[in-house]
Design an enzyme around this catalytic site. Structure first.
Site, mmCIF file in Angstrom:
data_model
loop_
_atom_site.group_PDB
_atom_site.id
_atom_site.type_symbol
_atom_site.label_atom_id
_atom_site.label_comp_id
_atom_site.label_asym_id
_atom_site.label_seq_id
_atom_site.Cartn_x
_atom_site.Cartn_y
_atom_site.Cartn_z
ATOM 1 N N HIS A 111 39.912 31.535 43.902
ATOM 2 C CA HIS A 111 40.402 32.814 43.085
ATOM 3 C C HIS A 111 37.938 33.531 43.288
ATOM 4 C CE1 HIS A 111 42.637 34.929 41.347
ATOM 5 N NE2 HIS A 111 42.809 35.857 40.174
ATOM 6 N N ARG A 164 38.045 36.554 45.836
ATOM 7 C CA ARG A 164 37.964 37.643 44.704
ATOM 8 C C ARG A 164 37.439 38.251 43.824
ATOM 9 N NH1 ARG A 164 43.212 40.405 43.280
ATOM 10 N NH2 ARG A 164 43.311 41.498 40.859
ATOM 11 N N HIS A 218 44.991 45.326 38.851
ATOM 12 C CA HIS A 218 44.929 45.066 37.719
ATOM 13 C C HIS A 218 45.509 46.873 37.196
ATOM 14 C CE1 HIS A 218 41.018 42.876 38.090
ATOM 15 N NE2 HIS A 218 42.151 41.416 37.992
#
Length: 301
Positions: free
Chosen positions: A247, A250, A273
């Site tokens: 992550h 990201r 999101h």
């Protein structure tokens, strides 16, 4: 709630509801189910017969037991959300009063900023490998695509050959809640993917027959755990002495995009999101980075 409906039956109905009607991911469903089962254990220990027996004082007591276990505020907040959602469902389906958890406050989350790579660290990562072997071609394509798009590892491992349009530089991913989105990627990822798909993947496939883009050394679809193993190996080779989780790429994507002038709505859409607040955390990262840079470099800081 009618007496004939046992808590286990309520749970089964609720899980069916969030799976079929709310279309939650399997991971989210598992978390909700575990949270509710843990709450059921509490009910049994407190001698509470069913969900309708719980009042605000018992809800507060339950939160206290969670704190006593040393759980983080974020975990406790998630558990409250799980049970609050269950009670909302029960209120609509069975007429149960849901005030006990609806009125319960959420513990304030710790302000823990996501970890990310600095650009010089990424440059070191991109330089590892011989760039010729099938394994190296795969690793380079995997790294480039994660950083170029900011996709989740769960999204990466699910990408099939038909999801990539290398001519246009676009990849289709299936995000949370089965929401599709299309994400562009640049020339570095495009070149790495072309080399991997032309040379690396055919060699790694070993006569296997599936459409997954990224494969392990046996030719099977790579798993999220496999991606972590690949990245850890690249970190060691690059001599970067930090703990890594996928992550972070990201987080790095979002942080670097915002730092270089991207607007927040665009980054929100690229990340998938649903709430802008989930994206806004990255503005705190960029501000903190600017502050640290200033304090470490300005003569009169």
């Amino acid at each position: 709630m009618p007496e004939k409906i046992e808590p286990s039956a309520v749970l089964n109905e609720y899980i069916s509801y969030i799976r079929l009607e709310k279309n939650y991911s399997s991971r989210t469903i598992s978390e909700y189910e575990n949270d509710i089962k843990e709450f059921y254990v509490f009910l049994s220990q407190e001698g509470l017969a069913d969900l309708s027996s719980v009042e605000y004082s018992e809800a507060r007591l339950y939160v206290t037991t969670l704190y006593d276990k040393g759980l983080s505020r974020m975990t406790i907040s998630r558990k409250i959300s799980s049970i609050r959602s269950l009670y909302k469902f029960c209120n609509a389906r069975f007429g149960i009063d849901d005030n006990a958890f609806r009125l319960l406050y959420h513990p304030k989350k710790e302000q823990r900023l996501p970890a990310f790579f600095y650009e010089e660290e990424l440059a070191a990562l991109f330089s590892v490998g011989d760039g010729c072997s099938p394994k190296s071609l795969r690793n380079q394509a995997l790294l480039e695509l994660l950083y170029a798009t900011g996709i989740r590892v769960s999204e990466l491992v699910a990408i099939s050959l038909r999801d990539i349009d290398n001519a246009l530089g676009i990849v289709k991913v299936m995000g949370k809640g089965s929401k599709e989105r299309y994400i562009p990627f640049g020339s570095f990822a495009m070149e790495a993917l072309e080399s991997y798909l032309a040379v690396g993947r055919p060699s790694l496939m070993k006569n296997k027959n599936h459409q997954n883009v990224f494969v392990n050394l046996r030719g099977d679809p790579i798993t999220a755990r496999g991606v972590r193993h690949v990245l850890n190996g690249m970190m060691e080779e690059a001599a970067i002495h930090r703990k890594i989780h996928p992550h972070m790429l990201r987080h790095s994507f979002a942080t670097h995009m915002l730092s270089n002038g991207a607007d927040m709505r665009t980054v929100q859409e690229l990340l998938g999101h649903s709430q802008l607040s989930s994206t806004q955390v990255y503005t705190h990262i960029t501000k903190e980075h600017l502050r640290k840079t200033y304090m470490n470099t300005h003569p009169r800081a």
